[in-house]
Design a protein around this motif. Structure first.
Motif, PDB file in Angstrom:
ATOM      1  N   ARG A   1      58.222  49.233 -52.912  1.00  0.00           N
ATOM      2  CA  ARG A   1      57.339  48.826 -54.428  1.00  0.00           C
ATOM      3  C   ARG A   1      57.154  49.788 -55.111  1.00  0.00           C
ATOM      4  NH1 ARG A   1      59.517  44.677 -52.863  1.00  0.00           N
ATOM      5  NH2 ARG A   1      58.667  42.696 -52.547  1.00  0.00           N
ATOM      6  N   PRO A   2      56.664  49.664 -56.457  1.00  0.00           N
ATOM      7  CA  PRO A   2      56.254  50.911 -57.058  1.00  0.00           C
ATOM      8  C   PRO A   2      55.080  51.523 -56.500  1.00  0.00           C
ATOM      9  CG  PRO A   2      57.022  48.950 -58.590  1.00  0.00           C
ATOM     10  CD  PRO A   2      56.680  48.557 -57.122  1.00  0.00           C
ATOM     11  N   ARG A   3      55.113  52.813 -56.500  1.00  0.00           N
ATOM     12  CA  ARG A   3      53.913  54.030 -55.944  1.00  0.00           C
ATOM     13  C   ARG A   3      53.534  53.751 -54.349  1.00  0.00           C
ATOM     14  NH1 ARG A   3      52.299  56.385 -60.502  1.00  0.00           N
ATOM     15  NH2 ARG A   3      52.765  55.009 -62.702  1.00  0.00           N
ATOM     16  N   HIS A   4      53.858  52.532 -53.902  1.00  0.00           N
ATOM     17  CA  HIS A   4      53.442  52.566 -52.277  1.00  0.00           C
ATOM     18  C   HIS A   4      54.436  51.568 -51.490  1.00  0.00           C
ATOM     19  CE1 HIS A   4      51.297  48.933 -53.043  1.00  0.00           C
ATOM     20  NE2 HIS A   4      50.540  49.422 -53.962  1.00  0.00           N
ATOM     21  N   LEU A   5      54.490  51.327 -50.326  1.00  0.00           N
ATOM     22  CA  LEU A   5      55.098  50.373 -49.588  1.00  0.00           C
ATOM     23  C   LEU A   5      54.492  48.988 -50.002  1.00  0.00           C
ATOM     24  CD1 LEU A   5      56.785  50.441 -46.989  1.00  0.00           C
ATOM     25  CD2 LEU A   5      54.915  50.406 -45.614  1.00  0.00           C
ATOM     26  N   ASN A   6      55.206  48.137 -49.771  1.00  0.00           N
ATOM     27  CA  ASN A   6      55.052  46.646 -49.700  1.00  0.00           C
ATOM     28  C   ASN A   6      53.726  46.416 -48.685  1.00  0.00           C
ATOM     29  OD1 ASN A   6      54.433  43.960 -49.919  1.00  0.00           O
ATOM     30  ND2 ASN A   6      56.830  43.402 -49.722  1.00  0.00           N
ATOM     31  N   GLN A   7      52.679  46.254 -49.085  1.00  0.00           N
ATOM     32  CA  GLN A   7      51.548  46.303 -48.219  1.00  0.00           C
ATOM     33  C   GLN A   7      51.436  44.776 -47.620  1.00  0.00           C
ATOM     34  OE1 GLN A   7      51.440  49.660 -47.317  1.00  0.00           O
ATOM     35  NE2 GLN A   7      49.373  49.022 -46.967  1.00  0.00           N
ATOM     36  N   ASP A   8      52.077  44.047 -48.008  1.00  0.00           N
ATOM     37  CA  ASP A   8      51.959  42.573 -47.324  1.00  0.00           C
ATOM     38  C   ASP A   8      52.473  42.758 -45.942  1.00  0.00           C
ATOM     39  OD1 ASP A   8      50.886  41.117 -49.244  1.00  0.00           O
ATOM     40  OD2 ASP A   8      52.799  40.921 -50.148  1.00  0.00           O
ATOM     41  N   LEU A   9      53.459  43.942 -45.382  1.00  0.00           N
ATOM     42  CA  LEU A   9      54.320  44.190 -44.295  1.00  0.00           C
ATOM     43  C   LEU A   9      53.628  44.806 -43.049  1.00  0.00           C
ATOM     44  CD1 LEU A   9      57.683  44.929 -45.952  1.00  0.00           C
ATOM     45  CD2 LEU A   9      57.005  42.643 -45.404  1.00  0.00           C
ATOM     46  N   PRO A  10      52.758  45.866 -43.726  1.00  0.00           N
ATOM     47  CA  PRO A  10      52.370  46.554 -42.267  1.00  0.00           C
ATOM     48  C   PRO A  10      51.350  45.806 -41.624  1.00  0.00           C
ATOM     49  CG  PRO A  10      52.327  48.159 -44.439  1.00  0.00           C
ATOM     50  CD  PRO A  10      52.569  46.549 -44.716  1.00  0.00           C
ATOM     51  N   ARG A  11      50.935  46.061 -40.498  1.00  0.00           N
ATOM     52  CA  ARG A  11      49.822  45.478 -39.610  1.00  0.00           C
ATOM     53  C   ARG A  11      48.809  47.047 -39.197  1.00  0.00           C
ATOM     54  NH1 ARG A  11      49.338  41.628 -34.850  1.00  0.00           N
ATOM     55  NH2 ARG A  11      47.656  42.587 -33.540  1.00  0.00           N
ATOM     56  N   TYR A  12      47.487  46.614 -39.558  1.00  0.00           N
ATOM     57  CA  TYR A  12      46.569  47.769 -39.093  1.00  0.00           C
ATOM     58  C   TYR A  12      45.545  47.320 -38.104  1.00  0.00           C
ATOM     59  CZ  TYR A  12      48.443  50.108 -43.364  1.00  0.00           C
ATOM     60  OH  TYR A  12      49.130  50.551 -44.367  1.00  0.00           O
ATOM     61  N   GLU A  13      45.100  48.230 -37.212  1.00  0.00           N
ATOM     62  CA  GLU A  13      44.362  48.037 -36.212  1.00  0.00           C
ATOM     63  C   GLU A  13      42.926  48.918 -36.287  1.00  0.00           C
ATOM     64  OE1 GLU A  13      47.620  45.719 -33.385  1.00  0.00           O
ATOM     65  OE2 GLU A  13      46.170  46.937 -32.616  1.00  0.00           O
ATOM     66  N   LEU A  14      42.176  48.743 -35.563  1.00  0.00           N
ATOM     67  CA  LEU A  14      40.917  49.449 -35.261  1.00  0.00           C
ATOM     68  C   LEU A  14      41.230  50.431 -33.919  1.00  0.00           C
ATOM     69  CD1 LEU A  14      38.313  50.990 -36.385  1.00  0.00           C
ATOM     70  CD2 LEU A  14      37.178  49.125 -34.931  1.00  0.00           C
ATOM     71  N   HIS A  15      41.500  51.606 -33.807  1.00  0.00           N
ATOM     72  CA  HIS A  15      41.889  52.134 -32.509  1.00  0.00           C
ATOM     73  C   HIS A  15      40.964  53.597 -32.342  1.00  0.00           C
ATOM     74  CE1 HIS A  15      45.002  49.927 -30.536  1.00  0.00           C
ATOM     75  NE2 HIS A  15      45.064  49.561 -31.814  1.00  0.00           N
ATOM     76  N   ARG A  16      40.632  54.182 -31.056  1.00  0.00           N
ATOM     77  CA  ARG A  16      40.077  55.550 -31.073  1.00  0.00           C
ATOM     78  C   ARG A  16      41.375  56.433 -31.362  1.00  0.00           C
ATOM     79  NH1 ARG A  16      36.634  52.770 -26.649  1.00  0.00           N
ATOM     80  NH2 ARG A  16      38.470  53.042 -25.480  1.00  0.00           N
ATOM     81  N   VAL A  17      40.945  57.584 -32.010  1.00  0.00           N
ATOM     82  CA  VAL A  17      42.020  58.567 -32.163  1.00  0.00           C
ATOM     83  C   VAL A  17      41.273  59.979 -31.878  1.00  0.00           C
ATOM     84  CG1 VAL A  17      43.233  57.090 -34.077  1.00  0.00           C
ATOM     85  CG2 VAL A  17      41.365  59.123 -34.735  1.00  0.00           C
ATOM     86  N   TRP A  18      42.264  60.859 -31.396  1.00  0.00           N
ATOM     87  CA  TRP A  18      41.755  62.149 -31.491  1.00  0.00           C
ATOM     88  C   TRP A  18      41.937  63.038 -32.911  1.00  0.00           C
ATOM     89  CZ3 TRP A  18      39.766  64.484 -27.338  1.00  0.00           C
ATOM     90  CH2 TRP A  18      39.905  63.744 -25.979  1.00  0.00           C
ATOM     91  N   VAL A  19      40.995  63.665 -33.320  1.00  0.00           N
ATOM     92  CA  VAL A  19      41.343  64.284 -34.665  1.00  0.00           C
ATOM     93  C   VAL A  19      41.319  65.805 -34.352  1.00  0.00           C
ATOM     94  CG1 VAL A  19      39.962  64.655 -36.802  1.00  0.00           C
ATOM     95  CG2 VAL A  19      39.525  62.513 -35.596  1.00  0.00           C
ATOM     96  N   VAL A  20      42.309  66.126 -34.807  1.00  0.00           N
ATOM     97  CA  VAL A  20      42.876  67.783 -34.752  1.00  0.00           C
ATOM     98  C   VAL A  20      42.988  68.190 -36.471  1.00  0.00           C
ATOM     99  CG1 VAL A  20      44.582  69.322 -34.068  1.00  0.00           C
ATOM    100  CG2 VAL A  20      44.080  67.458 -32.591  1.00  0.00           C
ATOM    101  N   GLU A  21      42.318  69.279 -36.411  1.00  0.00           N
ATOM    102  CA  GLU A  21      42.527  69.879 -37.762  1.00  0.00           C
ATOM    103  C   GLU A  21      43.151  71.335 -37.577  1.00  0.00           C
ATOM    104  OE1 GLU A  21      39.299  69.396 -40.732  1.00  0.00           O
ATOM    105  OE2 GLU A  21      39.141  71.813 -40.642  1.00  0.00           O
ATOM    106  N   ALA A  22      44.083  71.471 -38.295  1.00  0.00           N
ATOM    107  CA  ALA A  22      45.213  72.801 -38.603  1.00  0.00           C
ATOM    108  C   ALA A  22      44.726  73.374 -39.752  1.00  0.00           C
ATOM    109  CB  ALA A  22      46.620  72.267 -38.352  1.00  0.00           C
TER     110      ALA A  22
END
Length: 451
Positions: free
Chosen positions: A328-349
């Motif tokens: 789609r113009p400018r970004h992925l067709n956002q009807d398709l992705p699935r998002y969930e809340l998770h715990r993540v490790w945050v690393v800064e390089a």
């Protein structure tokens, strides 16, 4: 020759100097693996309000060949809510800077958020070797893990570099063949498609004579790719021997160009040099979200946080979804992705003094259950958000491994984006593939070019 030896010695001294001075994991800490922690180091328990559930690993099932990842229970879920520009402030503390930029810039961008499912599992031998590594494995230098065998290297990490090594050498099967389709999508939504076939043997996280990571030995995979389409790129081949260490100790790479009709050493297969055929839209160290040497950055372990990330992305990687439906113009067709809340490790390089990279800073968010970097914010040398990487995380229960299908790179300066690791209109990953060791030699690649 003496100058070369002196330079190598200086490089080794620098690598050792970069080794973080860390307290080792205690026996008491390691004893929590398999108890309060999963065998690979994630928190087993749910979060306070159970919006992130307890870990419930899926058993191994399915075929290693011919299957696209799917889970009828997960795939039948309905979204809990949708994030848009209008309600962005309500969820801002659970979003990366990249997602906030997309939501605030484009009225058409949205994120459908689903119930969180923690089904990731790994084979028992990976669990056992990971638990053993917790006590024995250490970083002799930022690019030199030592005394590590087969499993995740640092399940109880003390530094950002240790977390990145968990990602780099994670279990992905004994070998694989991947049909990797890529798209450069213009602002209009029009796209250019490239098809690559990739083949790999794993030597560290494998059931076949696993090679340990030590100060003197660090081979963990061999990789070969061949571009099939479009015609102007067809026949381009890349060969990589991926090893721990930097400089001459680390990665060895070769490139075959159809125009030259010969294979040659390619030290440029590294870092922020553009991957062949991507027209500069993907750097070599952005393959698999991040790969390659760590030496150009200081890797800070920021901590853990709860973040909304792409997860259980079976639908977008399904053969039922065609490539043209994704763009789609400018970004992925956002009807398709699935998002969930998770715990993540945050690393800064952050870029080390005396080195250079297009990205002055990278902020990586790695899923606690798989050590896969689901999202990366990339900043330029002026401190501006330059790119955003998004790995649509998929768990394959047949091989018990995690990857991104697809991976997306948003280029904020141009309004274009890049999609890779798509197999929707091709074939799924073949995890039965395993190749003779000499298949990954330069002479063998040269011979294949003549066929």
């Amino acid at each position: 020759m003496s100058i070369r030896i002196a330079m190598m010695g200086a490089g080794l001294a620098l690598a050792l100097a970069q080794a973080p001075a860390l307290a080792k994991v205690t026996a008491k800490e390691a004893a929590e693996l398999g108890k309060s922690l999963t065998p690979v180091g994630a928190e087993k328990a749910a979060n306070k309000d159970s919006s992130i559930p307890e870990w419930t690993p899926a058993p191994r099932h399915g075929s290693l060949k011919g299957e696209y990842p799917s889970d009828p229970e997960i795939d039948g879920d309905k979204p809990l809510y949708t994030i848009t520009k209008a309600n962005l402030p309500q969820y801002a503390d659970k979003l990366s800077e990249g997602h906030k930029r997309l939501l605030s810039t484009y009225d058409s961008y949205k994120m459908n958020v689903y119930p969180s499912r923690r089904r990731v599992s790994f084979p028992d031998f990976i669990y056992k070797s990971t638990i053993a590594n917790a006590i024995t494995c250490e970083l002799a230098g930022i690019d030199n893990p030592d005394n590590c065998r087969q499993g995740f290297t640092f399940p109880i990490p003390k530094s950002g570099a240790e977390i990145m090594w968990n990602h780099r050498v994670r279990w992905r099967g004994d070998g694989a063949r991947r049909y990797n389709n890529q798209m450069i999508v213009q602002q209009t939504g029009e796209y250019q498609l490239t098809k690559i076939i990739e083949e790999v043997n794993f030597y560290y996280a494998t059931t076949i004579d696993p090679v340990p990571l030590t100060r003197s030995s660090g081979l963990f995979l061999k990789y070969f790719s061949r571009t099939v389409e479009p015609p102007r790129l067809a026949g381009t081949m890349i060969l990589v021997h991926e090893k721990a260490g930097s400089g001459s100790e680390g990665r060895a790479a070769w490139l075959y160009s159809p125009g030259l009709k010969r294979i040659r050493r390619a030290p440029t297969v590294c870092c922020d040099n553009p991957y062949e055929g991507t027209d500069g839209h993907q750097f070599y160290d952005q393959v698999d979200m991040f790969n390659g040497v760590l030496e150009r950055y200081d890797w800070k372990l920021v901590g853990k946080k709860e973040l909304i990330i792409p997860y259980n992305s079976n639908r977008i990687g399904s053969p039922a979804v065609k490539f043209k439906a994704m763009a789609r113009p400018r970004h992925l067709n956002q009807d398709l992705p699935r998002y969930e809340l998770h715990r993540v490790w945050v690393v800064e390089a952050s870029i080390r003094p005396g080195t250079n990279h297009t990205f002055n800073k990278r902020r990586l968010y790695l899923d606690e259950d798989s050590w896969y970097p689901a999202q990366i914010d990339n900043y330029d040398n002026r401190g501006g958000l330059y790119q955003f990487q998004e790995g649509h995380t998929v768990f394959a229960p047949s091989v018990q491994s995690v990857g991104g299908i697809p991976e997306v790179i948003y280029h904020f300066t141009s309004g274009r984006y890049f999609l890779t690791a798509m197999a929707n209109e091709d074939k799924p990953n073949d995890f039965t593939a395993r190749f003779p060791d000499d298949y990954f030699e330069a002479a063998a690649v040269q011979k294949r070019s003549l066929k």
